[in-house]
Motif scaffolding. Structure first.
Motif, PDB file in Angstrom:
ATOM      1  N   ASN A 158      -5.582  12.666 -10.619  1.00 10.64           N
ATOM      2  CA  ASN A 158      -4.360  13.023 -11.342  1.00 10.64           C
ATOM      3  C   ASN A 158      -4.663  13.487 -12.759  1.00 10.64           C
ATOM      4  OD1 ASN A 158      -1.943  12.655  -9.713  1.00 10.64           O
ATOM      5  ND2 ASN A 158      -2.699  10.566  -9.472  1.00 10.64           N
ATOM      6  N   GLU A 200      -2.819   0.615 -13.685  1.00  8.44           N
ATOM      7  CA  GLU A 200      -2.021  -0.548 -13.267  1.00  8.44           C
ATOM      8  C   GLU A 200      -2.383  -0.969 -11.842  1.00  8.44           C
ATOM      9  OE1 GLU A 200       0.372  -2.594 -14.585  1.00  8.44           O
ATOM     10  OE2 GLU A 200      -0.231  -1.755 -16.507  1.00  8.44           O
ATOM     11  N   LEU A 201      -2.580   0.025 -10.958  1.00  6.17           N
ATOM     12  CA  LEU A 201      -2.926  -0.306  -9.561  1.00  6.17           C
ATOM     13  C   LEU A 201      -4.298  -0.969  -9.480  1.00  6.17           C
ATOM     14  CD1 LEU A 201      -1.624   2.787  -7.560  1.00  6.17           C
ATOM     15  CD2 LEU A 201      -0.584   0.553  -7.774  1.00  6.17           C
ATOM     16  N   TYR A 260      -9.029   6.571  -6.867  1.00  8.05           N
ATOM     17  CA  TYR A 260      -8.771   7.935  -6.399  1.00  8.05           C
ATOM     18  C   TYR A 260      -7.719   8.610  -7.292  1.00  8.05           C
ATOM     19  CZ  TYR A 260      -7.434  11.806  -3.393  1.00  8.05           C
ATOM     20  OH  TYR A 260      -7.162  13.075  -2.914  1.00  8.05           O
ATOM     21  N   GLY A 261      -6.656   7.876  -7.592  1.00  2.00           N
ATOM     22  CA  GLY A 261      -5.607   8.425  -8.457  1.00  2.00           C
ATOM     23  C   GLY A 261      -6.120   8.728  -9.857  1.00  2.00           C
ATOM     24  N   ILE A 264       0.840  -1.210   0.000  1.00  2.00           N
ATOM     25  CA  ILE A 264       0.000   0.000   0.000  1.00  2.00           C
ATOM     26  C   ILE A 264       0.873   1.257   0.000  1.00  2.00           C
ATOM     27  CG2 ILE A 264      -1.780   1.270   1.280  1.00  2.00           C
ATOM     28  CD1 ILE A 264      -2.830  -1.268   0.046  1.00  2.00           C
ATOM     29  N   LEU A 281       1.646   6.852  -6.917  1.00  8.69           N
ATOM     30  CA  LEU A 281       0.639   7.773  -7.439  1.00  8.69           C
ATOM     31  C   LEU A 281       0.940   9.228  -7.149  1.00  8.69           C
ATOM     32  CD1 LEU A 281      -2.971   6.421  -6.966  1.00  8.69           C
ATOM     33  CD2 LEU A 281      -1.762   6.999  -9.034  1.00  8.69           C
ATOM     34  N   PHE A 282       1.505   9.512  -5.992  1.00  6.57           N
ATOM     35  CA  PHE A 282       1.528  10.906  -5.560  1.00  6.57           C
ATOM     36  C   PHE A 282       2.913  11.540  -5.494  1.00  6.57           C
ATOM     37  CE2 PHE A 282      -2.402   9.071  -3.814  1.00  6.57           C
ATOM     38  CZ  PHE A 282      -3.280   9.831  -4.552  1.00  6.57           C
ATOM     39  N   PHE A 287      -1.941   6.234 -16.114  1.00  2.00           N
ATOM     40  CA  PHE A 287      -1.527   4.873 -16.464  1.00  2.00           C
ATOM     41  C   PHE A 287      -1.178   4.071 -15.205  1.00  2.00           C
ATOM     42  CE2 PHE A 287       1.995   1.981 -17.395  1.00  2.00           C
ATOM     43  CZ  PHE A 287       1.345   1.113 -18.243  1.00  2.00           C
ATOM     44  N   ILE A 288      -0.450   4.711 -14.283  1.00  3.35           N
ATOM     45  CA  ILE A 288      -0.091   4.029 -13.031  1.00  3.35           C
ATOM     46  C   ILE A 288      -1.357   3.671 -12.245  1.00  3.35           C
ATOM     47  CG2 ILE A 288       1.041   4.375 -10.784  1.00  3.35           C
ATOM     48  CD1 ILE A 288       3.228   5.902 -12.242  1.00  3.35           C
ATOM     49  N   SER A 289      -2.357   4.570 -12.257  1.00  6.78           N
ATOM     50  CA  SER A 289      -3.624   4.284 -11.568  1.00  6.78           C
ATOM     51  C   SER A 289      -4.295   3.046 -12.166  1.00  6.78           C
ATOM     52  CB  SER A 289      -4.575   5.469 -11.683  1.00  6.78           C
ATOM     53  OG  SER A 289      -3.992   6.627 -11.197  1.00  6.78           O
ATOM     54  N   LEU A 327       0.853   9.855 -17.380  1.00  8.64           N
ATOM     55  CA  LEU A 327       1.647   8.759 -16.812  1.00  8.64           C
ATOM     56  C   LEU A 327       1.055   8.288 -15.476  1.00  8.64           C
ATOM     57  CD1 LEU A 327       4.305   7.468 -17.892  1.00  8.64           C
ATOM     58  CD2 LEU A 327       5.482   8.742 -16.119  1.00  8.64           C
ATOM     59  N   LYS A 328       0.559   9.261 -14.693  1.00 11.08           N
ATOM     60  CA  LYS A 328      -0.069   8.912 -13.416  1.00 11.08           C
ATOM     61  C   LYS A 328      -1.402   8.182 -13.638  1.00 11.08           C
ATOM     62  CE  LYS A 328       3.059  10.479 -10.751  1.00 11.08           C
ATOM     63  NZ  LYS A 328       3.079  11.674  -9.959  1.00 11.08           N
ATOM     64  N   MET A 380      -6.366  -1.360  -2.564  1.00 10.22           N
ATOM     65  CA  MET A 380      -5.616  -1.078  -3.802  1.00 10.22           C
ATOM     66  C   MET A 380      -6.536  -0.480  -4.861  1.00 10.22           C
ATOM     67  SD  MET A 380      -2.383  -1.855  -3.813  1.00 10.22           S
ATOM     68  CE  MET A 380      -1.943  -2.284  -5.474  1.00 10.22           C
ATOM     69  N   ILE A 410      -7.357   3.125  -3.960  1.00 15.58           N
ATOM     70  CA  ILE A 410      -6.227   4.027  -4.248  1.00 15.58           C
ATOM     71  C   ILE A 410      -6.145   4.293  -5.751  1.00 15.58           C
ATOM     72  CG2 ILE A 410      -3.705   4.233  -4.219  1.00 15.58           C
ATOM     73  CD1 ILE A 410      -3.710   2.631  -1.637  1.00 15.58           C
TER      74      ILE A 410
END
Lengths: 153, 103
Positions: B21, B32-33, B16-17, A11, A18-19, B28-30, B25-26, B10, B13
């Protein structure tokens, strides 16, 4: 105890990915997320899936590192340690429900199927169809690149 | 310790992202999460039942996830090259300007 540490790490690295402001640090944190996920898979007895996750993760991360370096602008100010510590704290707090709470319910009786049997016999058509889809995507990319190269001349 | 709650966290998160965001790129990361949360659930429930079918589905999900990642990354590169920025709101403004100029 190891499971709890891995969960908290998962986590926390997800929050950092993300941040955090700098793209490269975010990608590094995402690498941590993939690593912790693979460890959780190993603890659940799914070693093959963990290896697969690790391989896919490494490929994704290599491309992300490149695109993160190429495409993102450098932030005007560097992330302060206080900010990073706050993110880690938020991650630890968010992981507390997973550590202390539990969901219980009736577990359905599953059929006794081995992994290889399930992949190649029960879902064999799915595997073949998915292979076809991936080949089609690869062919599409090759055609687009070919057209672009010919059009550019 | 409950992996179902962990995968829910997960997922939360990631969502939320995705909503907050603006950098591609962020985003994309969201994604992936969110995918990681979903696959974690698959593995947990499959191992709780002690069977291999869940893991087989998971391998298929990984392939789909990889294809989605490739498409998102391609879009990211195209948008960044065309508009010179990876910020979604700026890209949308530039798109509106483009359409106004064409009209």
């Amino acid at each position: 105890m190891i499971v709890e540490i891995i969960s908290v790490g998962l986590i926390v690295t997800a929050c950092l990915a993300l941040f955090l402001d700098e793209a490269v640090y975010s990608v590094a944190a995402l690498a941590g997320t993939f690593l912790f996920t693979a460890l959780i898979y190993v603890l659940n007895g799914a070693v093959f899936v963990a290896i697969f996750q690790f391989a896919v993760g490494v490929g994704t991360l290599a491309i992300l590192f490149l695109s993160g370096e190429m495409l993102s602008e450098k932030p005007a100010k560097r992330a302060s340690p206080k900010n990073t510590a706050a993110l880690i704290g938020a991650g630890i707090v968010l992981s507390l429900p997973a550590v202390f709470l539990s969901v219980s319910g009736a577990v359905a009786e599953g059929s006794d199927v081995s992994f290889g049997d399930a992949l190649w016999n029960l879902r064999g058509v799915d595997v073949v169809l998915q292979g076809l889809v991936i080949l089609t995507v690869a062919l599409g990319i090759a055609i687009v690149l070919y057209e672009k190269r010919n059009g550019g001349k | 310790m409950d992996f179902v709650i962990l995968s829910l966290v997960m997922l939360a998160i990631g969502v939320y992202g995705l909503l907050t965001n603006r950098h591609l790129l962020k985003v994309f990361i969201s994604v992936e999460l969110i995918a990681t949360g979903a696959t974690l659930n698959f593995v947990t429930l499959a191992s709780a039942m002690g069977k291999g079918l869940g893991e087989a589905f998971l391998i298929l999900a990984f392939s789909t996830d990889t294809a989605v990642s490739a498409v998102i990354l391609a879009l990211l590169v195209i948008v960044s090259k065309k508009y010179g920025t990876s910020d979604i709101s700026e890209v949308m403004k530039l798109q509106e300007n483009d359409s106004e100029v064409e009209e």
